[in-house]
Design a protein around this motif. Structure first.
Motif, short mmCIF file in Angstrom:
data_model
loop_
_atom_site.label_atom_id
_atom_site.label_comp_id
_atom_site.label_asym_id
_atom_site.label_seq_id
_atom_site.Cartn_x
_atom_site.Cartn_y
_atom_site.Cartn_z
N LEU A 197 0.95 -1.17 0.04
CA LEU A 197 -0.08 -0.10 0.03
C LEU A 197 0.94 1.23 0.00
O LEU A 197 2.05 1.45 0.72
CB LEU A 197 -0.81 0.02 1.26
CG LEU A 197 -1.97 1.06 1.30
CD1 LEU A 197 -3.08 0.94 0.34
CD2 LEU A 197 -2.57 0.97 2.72
N MET A 198 0.58 2.23 -0.88
CA MET A 198 1.38 3.52 -0.85
C MET A 198 0.39 4.61 -0.74
O MET A 198 -0.64 4.81 -1.38
CB MET A 198 2.03 3.37 -2.23
CG MET A 198 3.29 2.34 -2.50
SD MET A 198 4.10 2.43 -3.97
CE MET A 198 2.92 1.79 -5.03
N ILE A 199 1.16 5.64 -0.35
CA ILE A 199 0.58 7.02 -0.30
C ILE A 199 1.48 7.99 -1.37
O ILE A 199 2.54 8.11 -0.91
CB ILE A 199 0.40 7.70 1.14
CG1 ILE A 199 -0.35 6.83 2.28
CG2 ILE A 199 -0.02 9.18 1.21
CD1 ILE A 199 -0.44 7.22 3.57
N VAL A 200 0.92 8.81 -1.96
CA VAL A 200 1.48 9.43 -3.00
C VAL A 200 1.31 11.11 -2.60
O VAL A 200 0.14 11.64 -2.44
CB VAL A 200 1.05 9.37 -4.46
CG1 VAL A 200 1.76 10.31 -5.55
CG2 VAL A 200 1.10 7.88 -4.97
N LEU A 201 2.62 11.62 -2.37
CA LEU A 201 2.74 13.03 -1.82
C LEU A 201 3.47 13.76 -2.74
O LEU A 201 4.05 13.42 -3.62
CB LEU A 201 3.28 12.88 -0.51
CG LEU A 201 2.89 12.08 0.75
CD1 LEU A 201 4.01 11.55 1.56
CD2 LEU A 201 1.60 12.44 1.52
N GLU A 202 3.07 15.20 -2.53
CA GLU A 202 3.96 16.12 -3.11
C GLU A 202 5.45 16.03 -2.59
O GLU A 202 5.65 15.68 -1.50
CB GLU A 202 3.55 17.62 -2.98
CG GLU A 202 3.74 18.19 -1.68
CD GLU A 202 3.59 19.47 -1.55
OE1 GLU A 202 4.10 20.29 -2.16
OE2 GLU A 202 2.65 20.00 -0.63
N LEU A 203 6.31 16.13 -3.33
CA LEU A 203 7.81 16.04 -3.21
C LEU A 203 8.26 17.32 -2.75
O LEU A 203 8.27 18.39 -3.70
CB LEU A 203 8.70 15.63 -4.51
CG LEU A 203 10.13 15.46 -4.18
CD1 LEU A 203 10.46 14.39 -3.33
CD2 LEU A 203 10.70 15.16 -5.56
#
Length: 505
Positions: A286-292
């Motif tokens: 499972l992954m959360i995609v965030l701003e870098l």
């Protein structure tokens, strides 16, 4: 909701999960009676019974391949936990299919809303066919979509639950195929953070999210310049992002906490808060995609570069602004520290790491804590209480970190027990570092007030740091709702009157 999902349908025929040739071979006469008997004795389902938490790598990979065939259907929600699924199934008969575990083994189940609660029915995959455990053993299907269509069209009751409408995945679900991992940035107890890239689509949703997250705060310096990396690294079809990935063998509780963090962050939209683009639950991990955050962690940044006092003051204002926004949304961060402050494209502070945060309450009380002791307020140590005012105390500790340029942790040279004694004591737990501007030194003293009700709000702190900035949006509309609940064993009025305490020598 799209009418396409009033029944279980698929634009194209799903990939077969079993061999069609079995239909014709089932009726053929078998040769060699002894051989047939031996085969029958060893014939098992794809996942035979094993002890709890005992897994077989071949079985796990085979099951993963089966689940990948389900990803093409929008009613398949991947590894999303029960709590999140329950919020998506609103009406009687709403249902979806998801992956979970039973006795340590992966399974697929149907989740359906029935009589104001969500019930879960495990599916069994055996001999290339699907059926429902302990419900309709006599009926088997080669594809899950066929089984679901039978349940919907024939209104077959599953212990009283009838499937009516398949609920599609929300728009914030991101396919794993859209994410590419580039390099690992760091890791914690339960997850890793990677730099990655996100595939952009024609709908422009990733672009809108990027523009929202990259917008500088109203007080950001115009000379902040370009970022070292991150959102400025734009390609025509991909966006550079940060990916928070769960480590292997995650428990259900860990998965639930991971998803709750993403759910909370999705609701927060502010220039000084890290933006969440979405979650990737269709496969594991499972992954959360965030701003870098283009300029990395504030703790590393101030330790590496000779930041002038004005820039350090800007960091304190940005952090206060982000915390004022969280406070106005009734969010208690619980883990505010320099290590959890990132720097965006314009070198502006962005608050991150909401793994311990809670929302919708003015105060929470916990029995067990994993938060580092040196950032805790006295009422947290004594009673396990967290509130916006305990975040204010942690903010004062963070100010100390910033103006020491993060060269050491708070209370250097002291044991945790000695730090606890100072936190509980009447004296100021730590003095402002040398060179701290007077306004910041006074804010630290006020934030270290023993009585939480006497500590300033984040909106008041921001107003003191930025007198010309409008903070009305962060001020509580109803003080009786947003102010922390007074505890029966809180310090007395006489104790709280000690606004000037002797400094620690």
């Amino acid at each position: 909701m799209n009418s396409e999902y009033s029944k279980v349908r698929s634009i194209r025929r799903p990939v077969s999960l079993g061999k069609r040739s079995q239909r014709s071979t089932r009726t053929k006469k078998k040769k060699g009676g002894d051989e047939e008997k031996t085969q029958g004795a060893t014939k098992k389902s794809l996942f035979s019974h094993r002890a709890k938490n005992e897994t077989n790598p071949e079985e796990t990979e085979a099951f993963a391949n089966i689940c990948r065939c389900l990803i093409e259907h929008r009613w398949y929600h991947g590894v999303m936990p029960r709590g999140e699924i329950s919020t998506l199934l609103e009406d009687e008969g709403d249902f979806c299919v998801r992956k979970t575990t039973e006795r340590g083994k992966p399974i697929v189940c149907i989740s359906v809303k029935c009589q104001k609660e969500v019930r879960h029915f495990p599916l069994v995959f055996e001999n290339g066919q699907w059926t429902l455990k302990n419900l309709i053993k006599t009926r088997r299907f080669y594809e899950v979509v066929e089984l679901l269509n039978a349940l919907v069209t024939e209104k077959i009751a599953l212990s009283g639950a009838i499937l009516v409408r398949a609920v599609p995945r929300p728009d914030y679900y991101i396919p794993h195929s859209d994410i590419s991992l580039i390099c690992k940035l760091g890791e914690g107890a339960f997850g890793e953070v990677w730099k990655g890239s996100l595939k952009r689509h024609e709908d422009g949703k990733a672009k809108k999210a990027e523009e929202k997250s990259a917008a500088p705060s109203s007080a950001a310096p115009s000379s902040a310049g370009s970022a070292l990396s991150g959102n400025s690294e734009k390609g025509k079809s991909r966006l550079y992002v940060a990916v928070k990935k769960m480590k292997g063998n995650a428990t259900k509780a860990m998965t639930e906490e991971f998803v709750m963090e993403a759910k909370l962050m999705r609701q927060l939209v502010h220039p000084n808060i890290v933006t969440v683009y979405g979650v990737a639950p269709s496969e594991e991990p499972l992954m959360i995609v965030l701003e870098l955050a283009g300029n990395g962690c504030l703790k590393s940044y101030v330790a590496k570069y000779q930041c002038p006092p004005d820039q350090l003051l800007q960091f304190t204002a940005d952090a206060a602004r982000g915390m004022a926004y969280l406070s106005s949304k009734l969010v208690i961060h619980r883990d505010l520290a320099a290590r959890n402050l990132l720097l965006g494209t314009f070198v502006e502070v962005k608050i991150s790491d909401f793994g311990l945060s809670s929302s919708g309450k003015t105060e929470i009380k916990v029995k067990q804590m994993k938060v580092p002791i040196r950032w805790l307020a006295p009422e947290t140590l004594e009673e396990g209480v967290f509130s916006t005012k305990t975040d204010v105390w942690a903010y004062a500790v963070t100010l100390w970190e910033i103006f020491t340029r993060c060269q050491t942790d708070p209370y250097p040279g002291l044991t945790n027990q000695q730090a606890k004694d100072l936190i509980r004591g009447d004296a100021l737990p730590m003095n402002p570092p040398e060179g701290t501007p007077p306004i910041v030194a006074k804010i630290m003293e006020d934030c270290f007030n023993k009585n939480p009700d006497d500590r300033p709000s984040f909106a008041a702190i921001l107003k003191r740091l930025r007198p010309d900035e409008d903070v009305s949006a962060y001020e509580p509309k109803d003080q009786s709702v947003t102010s922390p609940v007074k505890r029966a064993n809180a310090p007395s009025a006489e104790q709280s009157a000690r606004s000037k305490r002797p400094s620690r020598k």
